[in-house]
Design a protein around this motif. Structure first.
Motif, PDB file in Angstrom:
ATOM      1  N   GLY A   5      38.286  20.833   7.228  1.00 11.81           N
ATOM      2  CA  GLY A   5      38.213  20.928   6.631  1.00 11.81           C
ATOM      3  C   GLY A   5      37.361  22.664   6.353  1.00 11.81           C
ATOM      4  O   GLY A   5      36.700  23.197   5.178  1.00 11.81           O
ATOM      5  N   ASP A   6      38.488  22.896   7.419  1.00 12.78           N
ATOM      6  CA  ASP A   6      38.468  24.660   7.394  1.00 12.78           C
ATOM      7  C   ASP A   6      38.770  25.276   7.188  1.00 12.78           C
ATOM      8  O   ASP A   6      38.935  26.684   7.049  1.00 12.78           O
ATOM      9  N   GLY A   7      40.089  24.943   6.289  1.00  7.57           N
ATOM     10  CA  GLY A   7      41.204  25.040   5.480  1.00  7.57           C
ATOM     11  C   GLY A   7      42.457  25.738   6.768  1.00  7.57           C
ATOM     12  O   GLY A   7      43.171  26.471   6.151  1.00  7.57           O
ATOM     13  N   THR A   8      42.472  24.870   7.150  1.00 10.18           N
ATOM     14  CA  THR A   8      43.484  25.111   8.790  1.00 10.18           C
ATOM     15  C   THR A   8      43.810  23.437   8.874  1.00 10.18           C
ATOM     16  O   THR A   8      43.161  22.527   8.939  1.00 10.18           O
ATOM     17  N   THR A   9      44.490  23.665   9.413  1.00  8.45           N
ATOM     18  CA  THR A   9      45.535  22.210  10.147  1.00  8.45           C
ATOM     19  C   THR A   9      45.040  22.324  11.954  1.00  8.45           C
ATOM     20  O   THR A   9      46.058  21.888  13.106  1.00  8.45           O
ATOM     21  N   THR A  10      44.172  24.046  12.501  1.00  5.79           N
ATOM     22  CA  THR A  10      44.046  23.978  13.823  1.00  5.79           C
ATOM     23  C   THR A  10      43.346  22.722  14.349  1.00  5.79           C
ATOM     24  O   THR A  10      42.594  22.257  14.013  1.00  5.79           O
ATOM     25  N   ARG A  11      44.090  22.240  15.313  1.00  6.70           N
ATOM     26  CA  ARG A  11      42.607  21.813  16.016  1.00  6.70           C
ATOM     27  C   ARG A  11      41.960  22.239  16.622  1.00  6.70           C
ATOM     28  O   ARG A  11      41.386  23.895  17.444  1.00  6.70           O
TER      29      ARG A  11
END
Length: 106
Positions: A5-11
């Motif tokens: 939910g932080d605006g990324t698709t980063t692990r």
């Protein structure tokens, strides 16, 4: 899929803040999506939405929290591919994938 939910698709291997969410009194995580209920009874969602489990009227994945039209929520819960809310008046709302009857619609 945007579950953090932080605006990324980063692990992420450690917690990150979601500054767009304040006054959260309840949160629930499904298989690849999440729901948050704020103190004012509004519901915010993010993550996978393949089956409409976010309840925003689309099947679009959300990588940041978005508010859905549901108001007056007293409780929220997320299943694998579905979501449930109870309003303050006691009515129950369900949405998402109901392939095993989990939406309770018969």
């Amino acid at each position: 899929l945007g579950e953090v939910g932080d605006g990324t698709t980063t692990r992420r291997t450690s917690p990150v803040s979601l500054p767009s969410l304040t006054d959260v009194v309840e949160i629930s995580g499904g298989r690849n999506h999440a729901l948050a209920r704020r103190g004012d009874g509004t519901v915010w969602v993010w993550g996978d939405n393949q089956y409409g489990q976010l309840g925003d009227g689309t099947t679009t994945r959300r990588i940041s929290p978005v508010r859905i039209s549901l108001t007056g929520a007293a409780h929220v819960d997320a299943g694998a591919h579905h979501s449930i809310a109870v309003r303050t008046d006691g009515t129950v709302l369900t949405w998402g994938r109901g392939y095993r009857g989990q939406l309770g619609l018969g």
